[in-house]
Motif scaffolding. Sequence first.
Motif, PDB file in Angstrom:
ATOM      1  N   GLY A 313       0.811  -1.212   0.000  1.00 62.12           N
ATOM      2  CA  GLY A 313       0.000   0.000   0.000  1.00 62.12           C
ATOM      3  C   GLY A 313       0.844   1.261   0.000  1.00 62.12           C
ATOM      4  N   ALA A 314       1.947   1.230   0.751  1.00 62.39           N
ATOM      5  CA  ALA A 314       2.810   2.405   0.819  1.00 62.39           C
ATOM      6  C   ALA A 314       3.585   2.620  -0.483  1.00 62.39           C
ATOM      7  CB  ALA A 314       3.777   2.260   1.989  1.00 62.39           C
ATOM      8  N   TYR A 315       4.043   1.548  -1.113  1.00 61.42           N
ATOM      9  CA  TYR A 315       4.773   1.680  -2.377  1.00 61.42           C
ATOM     10  C   TYR A 315       3.884   2.225  -3.497  1.00 61.42           C
ATOM     11  CZ  TYR A 315       8.374  -1.474  -0.415  1.00 61.42           C
ATOM     12  OH  TYR A 315       9.351  -2.062   0.349  1.00 61.42           O
ATOM     13  N   THR A 316       2.602   1.880  -3.472  1.00 59.90           N
ATOM     14  CA  THR A 316       1.732   2.134  -4.630  1.00 59.90           C
ATOM     15  C   THR A 316       0.573   3.077  -4.343  1.00 59.90           C
ATOM     16  OG1 THR A 316       0.318   0.243  -4.088  1.00 59.90           O
ATOM     17  CG2 THR A 316       2.235  -0.187  -5.494  1.00 59.90           C
ATOM     18  N   ASP A 317       0.478   3.599  -3.112  1.00 64.15           N
ATOM     19  CA  ASP A 317      -0.670   4.425  -2.697  1.00 64.15           C
ATOM     20  C   ASP A 317      -1.995   3.648  -2.794  1.00 64.15           C
ATOM     21  OD1 ASP A 317       0.814   6.675  -2.065  1.00 64.15           O
ATOM     22  OD2 ASP A 317       0.706   7.490  -4.088  1.00 64.15           O
ATOM     23  N   ASP A 318      -1.937   2.349  -2.562  1.00 62.23           N
ATOM     24  CA  ASP A 318      -3.136   1.520  -2.590  1.00 62.23           C
ATOM     25  C   ASP A 318      -3.780   1.565  -1.201  1.00 62.23           C
ATOM     26  OD1 ASP A 318      -4.986  -0.633  -2.471  1.00 62.23           O
ATOM     27  OD2 ASP A 318      -3.951  -1.653  -4.108  1.00 62.23           O
ATOM     28  N   GLU A 319      -4.746   2.449  -1.042  1.00 60.56           N
ATOM     29  CA  GLU A 319      -5.361   2.642   0.265  1.00 60.56           C
ATOM     30  C   GLU A 319      -6.149   1.416   0.715  1.00 60.56           C
ATOM     31  OE1 GLU A 319      -7.660   6.192   0.240  1.00 60.56           O
ATOM     32  OE2 GLU A 319      -5.931   7.506  -0.146  1.00 60.56           O
ATOM     33  N   ARG A 320      -6.667   0.668  -0.247  1.00 58.78           N
ATOM     34  CA  ARG A 320      -7.437  -0.528   0.105  1.00 58.78           C
ATOM     35  C   ARG A 320      -6.541  -1.555   0.788  1.00 58.78           C
ATOM     36  NH1 ARG A 320      -8.909  -5.466  -2.377  1.00 58.78           N
ATOM     37  NH2 ARG A 320     -11.023  -6.158  -1.827  1.00 58.78           N
ATOM     38  N   ALA A 321      -5.345  -1.763   0.262  1.00 63.53           N
ATOM     39  CA  ALA A 321      -4.415  -2.698   0.880  1.00 63.53           C
ATOM     40  C   ALA A 321      -4.075  -2.264   2.300  1.00 63.53           C
ATOM     41  CB  ALA A 321      -3.144  -2.817   0.037  1.00 63.53           C
ATOM     42  N   THR A 322      -3.825  -0.975   2.477  1.00 60.61           N
ATOM     43  CA  THR A 322      -3.502  -0.462   3.806  1.00 60.61           C
ATOM     44  C   THR A 322      -4.668  -0.657   4.764  1.00 60.61           C
ATOM     45  OG1 THR A 322      -2.017   1.181   2.829  1.00 60.61           O
ATOM     46  CG2 THR A 322      -2.771   1.576   5.089  1.00 60.61           C
ATOM     47  N   ARG A 323      -5.858  -0.436   4.294  1.00 56.41           N
ATOM     48  CA  ARG A 323      -7.043  -0.581   5.153  1.00 56.41           C
ATOM     49  C   ARG A 323      -7.217  -2.026   5.621  1.00 56.41           C
ATOM     50  NH1 ARG A 323     -10.132   1.573   1.925  1.00 56.41           N
ATOM     51  NH2 ARG A 323     -11.296  -0.191   1.037  1.00 56.41           N
ATOM     52  N   TYR A 324      -7.018  -2.980   4.724  1.00 55.38           N
ATOM     53  CA  TYR A 324      -7.136  -4.386   5.123  1.00 55.38           C
ATOM     54  C   TYR A 324      -6.017  -4.775   6.085  1.00 55.38           C
ATOM     55  CZ  TYR A 324     -11.048  -5.800   2.186  1.00 55.38           C
ATOM     56  OH  TYR A 324     -12.304  -5.959   1.653  1.00 55.38           O
ATOM     57  N   ALA A 325      -4.824  -4.244   5.880  1.00 52.70           N
ATOM     58  CA  ALA A 325      -3.725  -4.510   6.804  1.00 52.70           C
ATOM     59  C   ALA A 325      -4.065  -3.990   8.197  1.00 52.70           C
ATOM     60  CB  ALA A 325      -2.440  -3.866   6.292  1.00 52.70           C
ATOM     61  N   GLU A 326      -4.650  -2.815   8.264  1.00 51.75           N
ATOM     62  CA  GLU A 326      -5.046  -2.253   9.552  1.00 51.75           C
ATOM     63  C   GLU A 326      -6.107  -3.120  10.226  1.00 51.75           C
ATOM     64  OE1 GLU A 326      -4.470   2.554   9.066  1.00 51.75           O
ATOM     65  OE2 GLU A 326      -6.235   1.630   8.151  1.00 51.75           O
ATOM     66  N   ARG A 327      -7.094  -3.565   9.462  1.00 44.94           N
ATOM     67  CA  ARG A 327      -8.179  -4.357  10.042  1.00 44.94           C
ATOM     68  C   ARG A 327      -7.665  -5.686  10.572  1.00 44.94           C
ATOM     69  NH1 ARG A 327     -12.943  -4.486   5.717  1.00 44.94           N
ATOM     70  NH2 ARG A 327     -13.994  -5.612   7.404  1.00 44.94           N
ATOM     71  N   ALA A 328      -6.791  -6.343   9.823  1.00 45.12           N
ATOM     72  CA  ALA A 328      -6.230  -7.610  10.283  1.00 45.12           C
ATOM     73  C   ALA A 328      -5.364  -7.404  11.525  1.00 45.12           C
ATOM     74  CB  ALA A 328      -5.417  -8.264   9.172  1.00 45.12           C
ATOM     75  N   THR A 329      -4.573  -6.340  11.531  1.00 38.24           N
ATOM     76  CA  THR A 329      -3.728  -6.057  12.689  1.00 38.24           C
ATOM     77  C   THR A 329      -4.576  -5.772  13.919  1.00 38.24           C
ATOM     78  OG1 THR A 329      -1.988  -5.179  11.255  1.00 38.24           O
ATOM     79  CG2 THR A 329      -1.920  -4.548  13.573  1.00 38.24           C
ATOM     80  N   ASP A 330      -5.625  -4.995  13.750  1.00 43.94           N
ATOM     81  CA  ASP A 330      -6.490  -4.684  14.889  1.00 43.94           C
ATOM     82  C   ASP A 330      -7.165  -5.940  15.425  1.00 43.94           C
ATOM     83  OD1 ASP A 330      -5.760  -2.063  14.576  1.00 43.94           O
ATOM     84  OD2 ASP A 330      -7.603  -1.452  13.550  1.00 43.94           O
ATOM     85  N   ARG A 331      -7.582  -6.839  14.541  1.00 42.88           N
ATOM     86  CA  ARG A 331      -8.210  -8.093  14.979  1.00 42.88           C
ATOM     87  C   ARG A 331      -7.234  -8.922  15.807  1.00 42.88           C
ATOM     88  NH1 ARG A 331      -9.200 -13.048  15.851  1.00 42.88           N
ATOM     89  NH2 ARG A 331     -10.880 -14.215  14.828  1.00 42.88           N
ATOM     90  N   VAL A 332      -5.990  -9.023  15.347  1.00 40.52           N
ATOM     91  CA  VAL A 332      -4.981  -9.776  16.082  1.00 40.52           C
ATOM     92  C   VAL A 332      -4.717  -9.133  17.443  1.00 40.52           C
ATOM     93  CG1 VAL A 332      -2.531 -10.421  16.108  1.00 40.52           C
ATOM     94  CG2 VAL A 332      -3.904 -10.787  14.050  1.00 40.52           C
ATOM     95  N   LEU A 333      -4.574  -7.814  17.467  1.00 36.97           N
ATOM     96  CA  LEU A 333      -4.320  -7.133  18.738  1.00 36.97           C
ATOM     97  C   LEU A 333      -5.490  -7.290  19.704  1.00 36.97           C
ATOM     98  CD1 LEU A 333      -2.620  -3.810  17.537  1.00 36.97           C
ATOM     99  CD2 LEU A 333      -1.518  -5.813  18.582  1.00 36.97           C
ATOM    100  N   ASP A 334      -6.696  -7.249  19.195  1.00 38.03           N
ATOM    101  CA  ASP A 334      -7.878  -7.316  20.061  1.00 38.03           C
ATOM    102  C   ASP A 334      -8.115  -8.711  20.628  1.00 38.03           C
ATOM    103  OD1 ASP A 334      -8.356  -4.659  19.618  1.00 38.03           O
ATOM    104  OD2 ASP A 334      -9.912  -4.962  18.109  1.00 38.03           O
ATOM    105  N   THR A 335      -7.781  -9.745  19.861  1.00 40.11           N
ATOM    106  CA  THR A 335      -8.173 -11.100  20.272  1.00 40.11           C
ATOM    107  C   THR A 335      -7.012 -12.039  20.555  1.00 40.11           C
ATOM    108  OG1 THR A 335      -8.309 -11.878  17.968  1.00 40.11           O
ATOM    109  CG2 THR A 335     -10.303 -10.920  18.934  1.00 40.11           C
ATOM    110  N   LEU A 336      -5.822 -11.755  20.056  1.00 41.89           N
ATOM    111  CA  LEU A 336      -4.724 -12.712  20.181  1.00 41.89           C
ATOM    112  C   LEU A 336      -3.503 -12.168  20.908  1.00 41.89           C
ATOM    113  CD1 LEU A 336      -4.820 -14.346  16.601  1.00 41.89           C
ATOM    114  CD2 LEU A 336      -5.929 -15.137  18.708  1.00 41.89           C
ATOM    115  N   VAL A 337      -3.529 -10.925  21.330  1.00 41.39           N
ATOM    116  CA  VAL A 337      -2.386 -10.340  22.034  1.00 41.39           C
ATOM    117  C   VAL A 337      -2.858  -9.784  23.374  1.00 41.39           C
ATOM    118  CG1 VAL A 337      -0.539  -8.619  21.976  1.00 41.39           C
ATOM    119  CG2 VAL A 337      -1.265  -9.734  19.851  1.00 41.39           C
ATOM    120  N   ALA A 338      -2.177 -10.178  24.435  1.00 41.43           N
ATOM    121  CA  ALA A 338      -2.482  -9.680  25.779  1.00 41.43           C
ATOM    122  C   ALA A 338      -1.168  -9.399  26.495  1.00 41.43           C
ATOM    123  CB  ALA A 338      -3.318 -10.686  26.562  1.00 41.43           C
ATOM    124  N   ASP A 339      -0.951  -8.139  26.881  1.00 44.06           N
ATOM    125  CA  ASP A 339       0.285  -7.732  27.554  1.00 44.06           C
ATOM    126  C   ASP A 339       1.526  -8.148  26.762  1.00 44.06           C
ATOM    127  OD1 ASP A 339      -1.186  -6.653  29.712  1.00 44.06           O
ATOM    128  OD2 ASP A 339      -1.301  -8.629  30.654  1.00 44.06           O
TER     129      ASP A 339
END
Length: 541
Positions: A313-339
């Motif tokens: 997304g950063a190399y190509t200004d593909d905002e859709r790719a960046t948005r999906y990366a954010e959503r997947a990262t947030d899901r992992v942080l919310d449900t699979l990471v604790a402290d």
Amino acid sequence: MRDDTLVEWREWGPEAFAEAERAGKPLLLSLSASWCVACDEMDRTTYADPRLAGHLKDGFVPVRVDVDRHPRARERYNMGGFPSTVFCTPGGRIITGAGYMTPDGLRSAIDTVRETWDAKGAEAGRVPRALRDPDPPAGPVTADIEAHFVEQVAAAFDEEFGGWGTDAKFPLPRTVEFAAKRDTDRAARTLDAVRTHLYDTYDGGFYRYATNRNWGGELHREKLLDENAALVRAFATGYLHTGEDAYRETAEGTVEYLTNDLWTGDAFAGSQAGGDYYTMAPSARESAEPPVVDDTVYADRNGLAADALFRFGAYTDDERATRYAERATDRVLDTLVADGEVTHFDGEDAESGLLLDTARVLLGLTAGVQATGEDRYLDAARDVADSLLGLQADDGAFLDGPAEGVGLLDRPLRPLDANVEAADALLDLAALAGEDRYREAATDALGAFAGAYPRMGAEVAGYGAVCARAVYDPLVVETPPAGTDLHRAAWRVADHEKVVVPGDREEAVVVRGDHRSAPASTPDDLMARAAEARPEDVIGE
């Protein structure tokens, strides 16, 4: 598990091993995966034989091991591919093992193991050498390591067909990235071969590998999230270094596959099975049922996907790719990471604190900081990195998990590939957070293997790339906030091993080690400053 099998499988875990101990029986471990066509075939044939099922019930404790859900078991009992068929003692020591087995082959193995067990009992088992003597030979991290891999990439390259290997051909995305910066022609020729032979032009995504040197023969058509994510990053890297639109388009098509076929609604599914579906013409696929998708959200694979999509997304200004990366990262942080501790997936039998999960989630987080400038990703990265440091042994290498568990799990491994990914992420974090302790930990991990580098081949060239980053210091570009012209220009500097540090500033500065450039106020100025910050020009200043 398929319905065809007649074997009464136990789940991997302490209950199965305790049952074997009580009954005085060896275990049969069947290592398989939901995406594995050969595993399904063995279920339909070998394990559907009623006589064999009866023999296993009488003389063994049969255990089905999902290798995606139990990665530490996979690394200790893998017989070179899946399915793996492993006979072991109640203490987890290996008696014998093989890959795919026909009914006759398994019948013969059962007879042999019974004889051995009756004669020797638990003494029949052995511990693999990697677990008996796990310490790699240490050494200094020097520029010679990078030079060695430059030579290996050239010497082992297949000049006729592209890629590396004389038999089966794997895409080796980390080797492609190493070459993209140091041997661009060979990297490009490999990307061309991978795109031509392993890319699914109809549904998108990459198959796993080809069985012949010429990228032909039988294709293993499974599509795994981690392998596809790594290839998104490799093709994006190829585009960065060459400007070749075909590489960008291939990466874009793979992102489309990941965000459509493997998207669960808030993260990425683990894999899609192979099969004859992929050999059909497009018109036939329209009416056919596609292969099954394992919708388990694995922390390590989503970390790699986030890393790849943030970068693309950063190399190509593909905002859709960046948005999906954010959503997947947030899901992992919310449900699979604790402290800061990462759990492999959301399930009762999921392990926590594994190296591969921790390193790859950290890779995704550091890429997220560079692409978005979000402080929450930097805070999470610090927490995850501190958990990662808890896995570092006295010799500097990172262990693959806690020294506990059934079977051989109490004997930790020091996997090279996962150590490379951990060191790579820590070098990024050191620049992003301004904390040398992360850089020191990365260098110690790399040094734990440095004594062995003269024996390493092109397939692990990623180790050479990360060693080079530690020796020379990565190129660091400090920019104004994410989304500004200078921030976007920083991503287009033709060095995929750089670190982009967005912040509250009006101009950009290029840093390598103790060298700091004059400020750049325009993208053209920034490109000129970056070109002046070559390692050979700034080392020793």
